[in-house]
Structures are given as structure tokens and as C-alpha cells.
Write an enzyme that holds these catalytic residues in place. Structure first.
Site, mmCIF file in Angstrom:
data_model
loop_
_atom_site.group_PDB
_atom_site.id
_atom_site.type_symbol
_atom_site.label_atom_id
_atom_site.label_comp_id
_atom_site.label_asym_id
_atom_site.label_seq_id
_atom_site.Cartn_x
_atom_site.Cartn_y
_atom_site.Cartn_z
ATOM 1 N N THR A 27 60.882 -50.768 -50.730
ATOM 2 C CA THR A 27 60.300 -50.312 -51.972
ATOM 3 C C THR A 27 58.799 -50.037 -51.834
ATOM 4 O OG1 THR A 27 59.585 -52.512 -52.698
ATOM 5 C CG2 THR A 27 61.811 -51.837 -53.309
ATOM 6 N N ASN A 28 58.257 -49.475 -52.898
ATOM 7 C CA ASN A 28 56.806 -49.353 -53.041
ATOM 8 C C ASN A 28 56.240 -50.699 -53.529
ATOM 9 O OD1 ASN A 28 54.209 -48.103 -53.420
ATOM 10 N ND2 ASN A 28 55.315 -46.172 -53.626
ATOM 11 N N GLY A 49 56.788 -56.544 -47.832
ATOM 12 C CA GLY A 49 56.714 -57.939 -47.414
ATOM 13 C C GLY A 49 57.343 -58.233 -46.075
ATOM 14 N N ASN A 102 49.860 -46.257 -59.477
ATOM 15 C CA ASN A 102 48.459 -45.920 -59.750
ATOM 16 C C ASN A 102 48.203 -44.478 -60.181
ATOM 17 O OD1 ASN A 102 47.697 -48.599 -58.990
ATOM 18 N ND2 ASN A 102 48.060 -47.975 -56.864
ATOM 19 N N THR A 103 49.259 -43.700 -60.381
ATOM 20 C CA THR A 103 49.105 -42.368 -60.966
ATOM 21 C C THR A 103 49.845 -42.407 -62.293
ATOM 22 O OG1 THR A 103 48.971 -41.268 -58.817
ATOM 23 C CG2 THR A 103 49.625 -39.897 -60.688
ATOM 24 N N PHE A 132 46.050 -42.462 -54.739
ATOM 25 C CA PHE A 132 46.310 -41.273 -53.884
ATOM 26 C C PHE A 132 45.017 -40.548 -53.492
ATOM 27 C CE2 PHE A 132 50.790 -40.431 -55.913
ATOM 28 C CZ PHE A 132 51.296 -41.514 -55.228
ATOM 29 N N LYS A 168 61.292 -42.392 -52.438
ATOM 30 C CA LYS A 168 60.783 -43.771 -52.341
ATOM 31 C C LYS A 168 60.716 -44.366 -53.737
ATOM 32 C CE LYS A 168 56.985 -46.518 -50.438
ATOM 33 N NZ LYS A 168 55.833 -46.508 -49.532
ATOM 34 N N ASN A 179 46.406 -52.983 -54.666
ATOM 35 C CA ASN A 179 45.631 -51.738 -54.536
ATOM 36 C C ASN A 179 45.870 -50.832 -55.729
ATOM 37 O OD1 ASN A 179 46.867 -48.886 -53.783
ATOM 38 N ND2 ASN A 179 48.315 -50.457 -53.059
ATOM 39 N N ARG A 180 44.809 -50.145 -56.084
ATOM 40 C CA ARG A 180 44.931 -49.054 -57.056
ATOM 41 C C ARG A 180 44.149 -47.861 -56.503
ATOM 42 N NH1 ARG A 180 42.029 -52.967 -60.212
ATOM 43 N NH2 ARG A 180 39.776 -52.555 -60.234
ATOM 44 N N SER A 212 54.549 -44.932 -56.984
ATOM 45 C CA SER A 212 53.260 -45.618 -56.943
ATOM 46 C C SER A 212 52.820 -45.922 -58.369
ATOM 47 C CB SER A 212 52.212 -44.741 -56.257
ATOM 48 O OG SER A 212 52.485 -44.687 -54.891
ATOM 49 N N GLY A 230 52.901 -57.036 -49.762
ATOM 50 C CA GLY A 230 52.825 -58.188 -48.872
ATOM 51 C C GLY A 230 53.858 -59.250 -49.222
#
Ligand SMILES: Cc1cc2nc3c(=O)[nH]c(=O)nc-3n(C[C@H](O)[C@H](O)[C@H](O)COP(=O)(O)O)c2cc1C
Length: 369
Positions: free
Chosen positions: A250-251, A305, A184-185, A120, A222, A116-117, A182, A276
Site C-alpha cells: 500500500t501507500n 513497513g 497529500n494531493t 508530489f 497503487k 511525509n506531506r 497519496s 514504516g
């Protein structure tokens, strides 16, 4: 039945649309008293021996929903109804933002993974705080609030953005999570460096203490699975030094190591965080390392996972007091949390440990001897 339904319906839909559809059903079901009472009776954890205490909060069981599924706190009762004993909402940012352009969520079904991206996408701290303030909970659920940086806010002003979210949200949080992990930022994960993390965590702690009177809101951080070992140790030491209540490990990962050759190569190349099954091993390693470093000085939350009760049990033995899942919920369906709690109760009964708390970290302690 869910797996058949997944193959026939969800798998053919765009992943984000499938998410919204499932989410709508969960919210609808939670609004119908007879349905939610029936579902909760069947799915919620009710094993006396799984009762858990984490950072001063009492819970029915150790397993909860990881951040990112209910970003805007619209389905806490629905997720609780499905057996998640704590629900971590968010990531919520200081200001509302749409997230990255679509498509931004990809299913790697053969690998039981997601990329995923999302970036937020959320309604922002003011709107989410208002929703939480108006909430009339049906179930007693522990609600974690996960906060992150607004994309448009320059990195130099990141602390102020987190502080704004804290001031608005801390009063509604059973526990608060500073998300600096994350992928993606842009620049977010740089905040994990101790010279950035120290002022950030101190400011959030101070803001939470200033805004919430009568109790001390537990504060967690996190972290990413992609940190080097030395950096994991540095974050752990800093967390102890600052008196943090816990670390979530973890993230998602930016690595693609754990993937087999099963998934479509074009999907594997998509930018974003991988979650996952392929994340399982690394998340467990990071968790064990953290426990070896901090021991019982803070609470660890294991995520990444966790597909079933055995995975959750391994996290507990490695050092996690709480365990979370997200991606496996997509693949396993509505009985996922129940299966985890049920399997944990069976494993505890068959183990040499009298309580779940006794099992926490047992394997990591053994390995250190
Ligand atoms: C679609 C998606 C969105 C996510 N959004 C967030 C988020 O907003 N904040 C966060 O801290 N973690 C987020 N995560 C990460 C999860 O909370 C979790 O740490 C990660 O997915 C590993 O757990 P899993 O393997 O059980 O999915 C997201 C994960 C996914 C798959």
C-alpha cells in the site's frame, strides 16, 4: 556503522536535507566505475533461486525501491547498485510542481516511521521523460514509472493529466503505475472510487497502447491502506475486469494507530502519510485480502513497513510477487536491500517450496482452506 552514522549525523539534520545529501552520495558513487562495480558485486541480488518473473518481466530478485525516493529518475543506477532490483520512479505529475511548503518530512525514529506531506514535488512528465530517454543504463534494472495528478489541475480534468503523463512516459517504463493513493494531493484518493477509477484506468491503458508499439506496457494501480474492506474488494474486481497487470498495496496511511507512545507527540500530530513499521500490519492485511480476491489473475506488489527479510517473506507468503521498501532504507542504510534478498534466499531454502513463485500466496491459500 551506518546506524552509528545515522545517530551522529543524519538524525541531527533536517530529514529532507539528509535525504538530499545521501542521494547525492549515491549518485556520485554510481558515476565512479570502480565504486559502482564493487558496490553492485557486493550488494546486488545474485541468487539463482530468487529470479522472479512479474507481468512478463524477468528480474534478478523480488525486492525493489518504492516510489517517492527517486521522484525525477536521477539515480536509477545508484539504487540498483545498492541492490534494489527494481526502481519505481515518481510520482511524476503531468506538469512540474514544487510540492508542499517545507517542513514536510518528519522522522519518528523511536517508531521506525516517517510522516511525509511532500505533495508530489517533481520536475513534471516532460522533463522526466527527456531524462529517461537520454539514460544510458549501467545495470539491467526494471524501471517502474509512477504517475499522479498535478495539484493545480482541477479534479474534473484529472484523467487528461494522467493521460498526458502516460503519453510522455509510457515508452520509457518497464511498468506503469497509476497512483491514486497519496494523502497529500487534495481529492486524489477519491479517484479510488470505482466510478472514477474505471474511466481513469481505461484512459491510461488506451494512451499507453496508443503511444507504445511493439509491447504492451504493464499497468498497475497503487492503493491506500485506509480503504474499507468493501472498497478494497471493489478495486480488486475492477482491476481484474479491466485486465490490469497488478496492484501495489500500500501507500502511506493517514491513520496514526500503529504508533507507540515513543515518538514525540508534536511529530505524531503532523499532517501527512505515515510509513514504516507502524504500517506493517495494515499493509499485510490489505495484501492478503487482495490475494484472496484476485488469486493468480494479477501480480501483487507488497509495500509498507517492510523492514527486513522476514517481513518481505511474509508479504510473499501473503500473495506478493514483488516487494518494495522505502522508510526502512532510511533507518537500515545501504545494506538494506542486500539483507532482504539474502534473507529471502535463506528462508526459501528452509521452506517446503521449491521456487519463490510456489511460495507466493501460500499462507493466504492455506488460511482459505
Ligand atoms: C518521503 C516519502 C515520499 C513518498 N512519495 C511517494 C510518491 O511520490 N508516490 C508514491 O506512490 N508513494 C510515495 N511514497 C510511499 C512509498 O512508496 C510507500 O508506499 C510507503 O512509504 C510505504 O512503504 P514503507 O513503509 O516501506 O516506507 C512516499 C513515501 C515517503 C516516506
Amino acid at each position: 556503522m551506518y546506524k552509528l552514522f545515522f545517530q551522529l549525523v543524519f538524525k541531527r539534520m533536517d530529514p529532507e536535507r539528509a535525504h538530499h545529501l545521501a542521494f547525492r552520495w549515491i549518485r556520485l558513487a554510481a558515476r565512479v566505475p570502480v565504486l559502482r562495480t564493487f558496490a553492485a558485486a557486493a550488494l546486488a541480488p545474485r541468487y539463482e533461486e530468487l529470479r522472479t518473473e512479474a507481468f512478463g518481466l524477468r528480474m534478478h530478485g523480488p525486492f525493489g525501491l518504492a516510489a517517492g525516493f527517486d521522484k525525477n529518475a536521477v539515480a536509477i543506477d545508484g539504487m540498483s547498485m545498492l541492490g534494489f532490483d527494481h526502481v519505481e520512479i515518481g510520482t511524476v505529475t503531468g506538469e512540474p510542481q514544487p510540492g508542499n511548503p517545507k517542513n514536510r518530512l518528519f522522522r519518528l525514529v523511536a517508531d521506525r516511521a516517517l510522516i511525509n506531506r511532500m505533495g508530489f514535488n517533481n520536475e513534471g512528465s516532460a522533463a522526466v521523460a527527456e531524462r529517461l530517454a537520454a539514460r544510458r543504463p549501467v545495470f539491467r534494472t526494471t524501471v517502474g514509472v509512477n504517475i499522479g495528478k498535478t495539484k493545480a489541475v482541477p479534479e474534473a480534468e484529472a484523467v487528461a493529466d494522467y493521460v498526458k503523463s502516460t503519453e510522455r512516459l509510457a515508452a520509457h517504463a518497464d511498468y506503469l503505475v497509476v497512483n491514486v493513493s497519496s494523502p497529500n494531493t487534495p481529492g486524489l484518493r477519491d479517484l479510488q472510487a470505482t466510478e472514477s477509477l474505471r474511466p481513469l484506468l481505461s484512459a491510461v491503458r488506451e494512451a499507453a497502447d496508443r503511444t507504445v508499439t511493439g509491447r504492451r506496457v504493464p499497468l498497475l494501480v497503487k492503493i491506500a491502506p485506509d480503504l474499507a474492506d468493501d472498497d478494497i474488494d471493489a478495486v480488486a474486481d475492477l482491476a481484474v475486469e479491466l485486465g490490469l497487470d497488478g496492484i501495489i498495496a500500500t501507500n502511506t496511511t493517514i491513520a496514526r494507530d500503529g504508533l507507540g507512545l515513543r515518538s514525540d507527540a508534536s511529530l505524531v500530530k503532523e499532517a501527512g502519510g505515515l510509513s514504516g513499521a507502524p504500517l506493517k500490519e495494515r499493509s499485510l492485511t490489505v495484501l492478503s485480502r487482495l490475494y484472496a480476491r484476485v488469486g493468480t489473475r494479477m501480480t501483487l506488489v507488497g509495500v509498507g513497513g517492510v523492514e527486513n527479510a522476514e517481513d518481505a517473506w511474509q508479504r510473499i507468503l501473503a500473495g506478493a510477487t514483488l516487494v518494495q521498501g522505502y522508510s526502512a532504507f532510511i533507518y537500515e542504510g545501504p545494506f538494506y536491500a542486500r539483507a532482504v534478498h539474502k534473507g529471502l534466499a535463506a528462508r526459501l531454502a528452509a521452506s517446503p517450496y521449491a521456487t519463490l513463485a510456489e511460495a507466493v500466496g501460500a499462507e493466504t491459500r492455506k488460511a482459505a482452506q
